[in-house]
Enzyme design. Structure first.
Site, PDB file in Angstrom:
ATOM      1  N   GLU A   8       0.856  -1.189   0.000  1.00  0.00           N
ATOM      2  CA  GLU A   8       0.000   0.000   0.000  1.00  0.00           C
ATOM      3  C   GLU A   8       0.890   1.236   0.000  1.00  0.00           C
ATOM      4  O   GLU A   8       2.077   1.146   0.353  1.00  0.00           O
ATOM      5  CB  GLU A   8      -0.886   0.014   1.257  1.00  0.00           C
ATOM      6  CG  GLU A   8      -1.815  -1.172   1.311  1.00  0.00           C
ATOM      7  CD  GLU A   8      -2.773  -1.113   2.497  1.00  0.00           C
ATOM      8  OE1 GLU A   8      -2.760  -0.088   3.234  1.00  0.00           O
ATOM      9  OE2 GLU A   8      -3.524  -2.072   2.663  1.00  0.00           O
ATOM     10  N   ASP A  59       8.254 -17.155   0.845  1.00  0.00           N
ATOM     11  CA  ASP A  59       9.208 -18.275   0.877  1.00  0.00           C
ATOM     12  C   ASP A  59       9.114 -19.092  -0.406  1.00  0.00           C
ATOM     13  O   ASP A  59      10.115 -19.598  -0.915  1.00  0.00           O
ATOM     14  CB  ASP A  59       8.894 -19.224   2.051  1.00  0.00           C
ATOM     15  CG  ASP A  59       9.316 -18.663   3.400  1.00  0.00           C
ATOM     16  OD1 ASP A  59      10.024 -17.640   3.436  1.00  0.00           O
ATOM     17  OD2 ASP A  59       8.924 -19.271   4.426  1.00  0.00           O
ATOM     18  N   THR A  66      13.035 -20.442   4.540  1.00  0.00           N
ATOM     19  CA  THR A  66      13.036 -18.978   4.725  1.00  0.00           C
ATOM     20  C   THR A  66      14.434 -18.386   4.598  1.00  0.00           C
ATOM     21  O   THR A  66      14.647 -17.424   3.856  1.00  0.00           O
ATOM     22  CB  THR A  66      12.434 -18.629   6.106  1.00  0.00           C
ATOM     23  OG1 THR A  66      11.146 -19.232   6.190  1.00  0.00           O
ATOM     24  CG2 THR A  66      12.317 -17.132   6.304  1.00  0.00           C
ATOM     25  N   GLY A 102      30.672   3.694 -23.644  1.00  0.00           N
ATOM     26  CA  GLY A 102      29.622   4.688 -23.914  1.00  0.00           C
ATOM     27  C   GLY A 102      28.428   4.085 -24.632  1.00  0.00           C
ATOM     28  O   GLY A 102      27.279   4.503 -24.420  1.00  0.00           O
ATOM     29  N   GLU A 157       9.234  -8.077  -3.956  1.00  0.00           N
ATOM     30  CA  GLU A 157       9.228  -9.290  -3.118  1.00  0.00           C
ATOM     31  C   GLU A 157      10.257  -9.196  -1.981  1.00  0.00           C
ATOM     32  O   GLU A 157      10.918 -10.176  -1.639  1.00  0.00           O
ATOM     33  CB  GLU A 157       9.422 -10.538  -3.973  1.00  0.00           C
ATOM     34  CG  GLU A 157       8.266 -10.683  -4.942  1.00  0.00           C
ATOM     35  CD  GLU A 157       7.911 -12.104  -5.280  1.00  0.00           C
ATOM     36  OE1 GLU A 157       8.197 -13.012  -4.493  1.00  0.00           O
ATOM     37  OE2 GLU A 157       7.313 -12.280  -6.349  1.00  0.00           O
ATOM     38  N   THR A 170      12.878  -5.966  -0.400  1.00  0.00           N
ATOM     39  CA  THR A 170      14.092  -5.306  -0.887  1.00  0.00           C
ATOM     40  C   THR A 170      15.326  -6.076  -0.405  1.00  0.00           C
ATOM     41  O   THR A 170      15.233  -6.926   0.496  1.00  0.00           O
ATOM     42  CB  THR A 170      14.178  -3.864  -0.355  1.00  0.00           C
ATOM     43  OG1 THR A 170      14.320  -3.932   1.078  1.00  0.00           O
ATOM     44  CG2 THR A 170      12.944  -3.040  -0.718  1.00  0.00           C
TER      45      THR A 170
HETATM   46  C1  LIG Z   1       7.433  -2.973 -10.541  1.00  0.00           C
HETATM   47  C2  LIG Z   1       6.931  -3.355  -9.188  1.00  0.00           C
HETATM   48  C3  LIG Z   1       6.091  -4.450  -9.054  1.00  0.00           C
HETATM   49  C4  LIG Z   1       5.577  -4.792  -7.800  1.00  0.00           C
HETATM   50  N1  LIG Z   1       4.664  -5.818  -7.704  1.00  0.00           N
HETATM   51  C5  LIG Z   1       4.004  -5.990  -6.528  1.00  0.00           C
HETATM   52  C6  LIG Z   1       2.882  -6.884  -6.448  1.00  0.00           C
HETATM   53  O1  LIG Z   1       2.499  -7.535  -7.432  1.00  0.00           O
HETATM   54  N2  LIG Z   1       2.211  -6.978  -5.266  1.00  0.00           N
HETATM   55  C7  LIG Z   1       2.585  -6.266  -4.149  1.00  0.00           C
HETATM   56  O2  LIG Z   1       1.941  -6.401  -3.122  1.00  0.00           O
HETATM   57  N3  LIG Z   1       3.650  -5.417  -4.202  1.00  0.00           N
HETATM   58  C8  LIG Z   1       4.356  -5.249  -5.351  1.00  0.00           C
HETATM   59  N4  LIG Z   1       5.404  -4.361  -5.422  1.00  0.00           N
HETATM   60  C9  LIG Z   1       5.783  -3.614  -4.211  1.00  0.00           C
HETATM   61  C10 LIG Z   1       7.158  -3.978  -3.665  1.00  0.00           C
HETATM   62  O3  LIG Z   1       7.123  -5.248  -3.083  1.00  0.00           O
HETATM   63  C11 LIG Z   1       7.537  -2.845  -2.688  1.00  0.00           C
HETATM   64  O4  LIG Z   1       7.860  -1.720  -3.490  1.00  0.00           O
HETATM   65  C12 LIG Z   1       8.670  -3.228  -1.786  1.00  0.00           C
HETATM   66  O5  LIG Z   1       8.257  -4.201  -0.861  1.00  0.00           O
HETATM   67  C13 LIG Z   1       9.246  -2.030  -1.007  1.00  0.00           C
HETATM   68  O6  LIG Z   1       8.232  -1.249  -0.424  1.00  0.00           O
HETATM   69  P1  LIG Z   1       8.265   0.340  -0.663  1.00  0.00           P
HETATM   70  O7  LIG Z   1       8.393   0.558  -2.128  1.00  0.00           O
HETATM   71  O8  LIG Z   1       7.115   0.942   0.028  1.00  0.00           O
HETATM   72  O9  LIG Z   1       9.623   0.821  -0.003  1.00  0.00           O
HETATM   73  P2  LIG Z   1       9.850   1.163   1.548  1.00  0.00           P
HETATM   74  O10 LIG Z   1       9.390   0.033   2.399  1.00  0.00           O
HETATM   75  O11 LIG Z   1       9.336   2.528   1.818  1.00  0.00           O
HETATM   76  O12 LIG Z   1      11.444   1.200   1.595  1.00  0.00           O
HETATM   77  C14 LIG Z   1      12.214   2.322   1.186  1.00  0.00           C
HETATM   78  C15 LIG Z   1      13.674   1.991   1.469  1.00  0.00           C
HETATM   79  O13 LIG Z   1      13.864   1.796   2.880  1.00  0.00           O
HETATM   80  C16 LIG Z   1      14.440   0.513   3.115  1.00  0.00           C
HETATM   81  N5  LIG Z   1      13.900  -0.006   4.370  1.00  0.00           N
HETATM   82  C17 LIG Z   1      12.599  -0.086   4.760  1.00  0.00           C
HETATM   83  N6  LIG Z   1      12.506  -0.639   5.976  1.00  0.00           N
HETATM   84  C18 LIG Z   1      13.772  -0.934   6.366  1.00  0.00           C
HETATM   85  C19 LIG Z   1      14.350  -1.534   7.515  1.00  0.00           C
HETATM   86  N7  LIG Z   1      13.588  -1.987   8.534  1.00  0.00           N
HETATM   87  N8  LIG Z   1      15.684  -1.673   7.585  1.00  0.00           N
HETATM   88  C20 LIG Z   1      16.467  -1.253   6.557  1.00  0.00           C
HETATM   89  N9  LIG Z   1      15.992  -0.682   5.430  1.00  0.00           N
HETATM   90  C21 LIG Z   1      14.660  -0.536   5.330  1.00  0.00           C
HETATM   91  C22 LIG Z   1      14.047  -0.329   1.916  1.00  0.00           C
HETATM   92  O14 LIG Z   1      14.935  -1.411   1.732  1.00  0.00           O
HETATM   93  C23 LIG Z   1      14.148   0.702   0.800  1.00  0.00           C
HETATM   94  O15 LIG Z   1      15.483   0.825   0.400  1.00  0.00           O
HETATM   95  C24 LIG Z   1       5.971  -4.039  -6.654  1.00  0.00           C
HETATM   96  C25 LIG Z   1       6.827  -2.951  -6.796  1.00  0.00           C
HETATM   97  C26 LIG Z   1       7.293  -2.585  -8.033  1.00  0.00           C
HETATM   98  C27 LIG Z   1       8.161  -1.364  -8.142  1.00  0.00           C
END
Ligand SMILES: Cc1cc2nc3c(=O)[nH]c(=O)nc-3n(C[C@H](O)[C@H](O)[C@H](O)COP(=O)(O)OP(=O)(O)OC[C@H]3O[C@@H](n4cnc5c(N)ncnc54)[C@H](O)[C@@H]3O)c2cc1C
Length: 388
Positions: A127, A239, A312, A339, A362, A364
């Site tokens: 979300e 997982d 996991t 380049g 899935e 980061t």
């Molecule tokens: C092309 C694309 C397809 C996707 N497909 C799906 C899908 O089909 N279904 C679905 O549900 N989601 C989907 N996603 C969402 C994706 O899983 C999320 O973007 C991802 O989980 C990260 O959430 P966020 O973008 O809100 O980043 P955030 O959670 O806001 O993170 C921002 C940064 O902070 C870091 N961070 C956050 N918390 C911590 C912590 N505790 N410790 C250290 N670093 C942290 C993160 O690693 C990242 O670098 C998709 C995203 C994209 C871009």
């Protein structure tokens, strides 16, 4: 004995997937990427050949393939085009919670839809205010008689604009954090609204959408598993899908390395092909060894699932290492091209953009490290079964 030799069947499956990637995906990959063209034609062909829905059990019309077989397919198709493969493979993500925990009736109806026709399903966890921190989600599902009423919004949903049904996570107890999340199947025609298609850096042929629910009513039977067990179901899903995502990253990395190897033999500087320069050779050597290591981790994490073991830790090893490897290899492939690597006319520019998402979706690379640290510092029982 540990034996990494593929059986004749696995070899044939891999060749079939490679052939499809080479003949159907590669010829259009760069063109579809340019305009973000939806690959409906390729989805239909892949579905026809059985390259989609591989993990759906045979009793619901699927191939009932092993996770290992799935990993073989995902590497090849991602070698063809990881953007198109993200859309082809997304049914695996959406159906994993259903296969894992849904009732027999839900399995028959919703898995059956995907195996009877080339339809798509989406997985809706993320979300706007809840990415890595899943527990902070705001979408709610309120039970009213024999229905649940869903309100909220989900972003970055792969295939969100085209799905026939959605696996949706929502709060059934707002005060209970991750213990207050439940999973549901929401058919599109229940009133799901597609708000926006994202314009992305890479994997541009896949559809990524924001969707919303405004008083969307679904039958109470569409609850997957038990109420308030959605977080566990989501984690079990990841997982199961991370080995395949790791394999996709290996596919991107392999494609980038192949282009870099070929280019380095053709491009002449200082009177010799650049492959003769040790600086280039060392980049290629690192690419080859890291790709091999990433593939072995992906395979191990898939085989553990096939053996019914809890994977996991190893699936996070695989996803983290393969994703970071894809990004590094694609970056170095651009370096080998010099380049020209920065120019859209040359193939590695797309692979560089595509690779980036592997470190984001899935979980980061940072979240994978959190999982790895937790599992290493506080190891859980390895005999805990992977499936219910
Ligand atoms: C092309 C694309 C397809 C996707 N497909 C799906 C899908 O089909 N279904 C679905 O549900 N989601 C989907 N996603 C969402 C994706 O899983 C999320 O973007 C991802 O989980 C990260 O959430 P966020 O973008 O809100 O980043 P955030 O959670 O806001 O993170 C921002 C940064 O902070 C870091 N961070 C956050 N918390 C911590 C912590 N505790 N410790 C250290 N670093 C942290 C993160 O690693 C990242 O670098 C998709 C995203 C994209 C871009």
């Amino acid at each position: 004995m540990v034996d990494f030799t593929l059986t004749d069947e696995q070899q044939a499956l891999r060749e079939m997937a490679h052939d499809f990637a080479e003949k159907e995906m590669r010829p259009v990959a760069w063109e579809y990427d340019k305009d973000g063209t939806w690959p409906q034609d390729i989805i239909e062909k892949a579905w026809e050949l059985g390259l989609m829905n591989t993990h759906i059990p045979e009793e619901y019309g699927g191939a009932g393939a092993s996770y290992f077989d799935g990993a073989l397919i995902e590497e090849e198709l991602s070698w063809g085009c990881s953007g198109i493969q993200t859309s082809l493979g997304c049914n695996g993500l959406a159906t994993a919670p259903v296969v894992y925990a849904a009732s027999e009736e839900l399995k028959k109806e919703y898995l059956g839809r995907l195996t009877e026709a080339p339809l798509l399903a989406s997985f809706c966890l993320t979300e706007p205010e809840a990415g890595s921190d899943v527990a902070s989600m705001r979408t709610t599902a309120v039970k009213q008689g024999d229905k649940y009423v869903i309100n909220g919004s989900k972003c970055f949903i792969t295939n969100g604009g085209y799905a026939n049904w959605y696996t949706v996570y929502a709060k059934t107890d707002k005060e209970a954090g991750h213990r207050g999340i439940s999973a549901f199947i929401v058919p599109r025609d229940a009133g799901v609204v597609v708000d926006k298609k994202e314009d992305k850096l890479g994997q541009r042929a896949s559809n990524t959408a924001t969707i919303s629910f405004s008083d969307v009513e679904i039958p109470a039977e569409n609850l997957i598993g038990e109420e308030n067990k959605g977080f566990k179901i989501a984690m079990a899903t990841l997982d199961r899908t991370r080995p395949g995502v790791a394999s996709m990253a290996v596919g991107i990395a392999r494609a980038a390395m192949e282009f870099a190897v070929n280019y380095s033999k053709e491009r002449v500087q200082f009177g010799v092909p650049i492959a003769m320069h040790q600086g280039i050779q060392f980049m290629i050597a690192d690419m080859a060894s890291e790709i091999e290591a990433a593939r072995l981790l992906a395979w191990k994490s898939a085989v553990m699932l096939d053996n019914g073991e809890r994977n996991t830790l190893v699936s996070s090893f695989a996803k983290r290492f393969a994703a970071d490897t894809a990004m590094k290899v694609a970056t170095d492939a651009v370096q080998v091209y010099g380049g020209y690597g920065f120019i859209k006319e040359y193939p590695v520019e797309k692979l560089f953009r595509d690779a980036k998402i592997m470190q984001l979706y899935e979980g980061t690379s940072q979240i994978q490290r959190l999982v790895i640290a937790r599992e290493t510092l506080l190891p859980r029982r390895v005999e805990e079964p992977a499936a219910v």
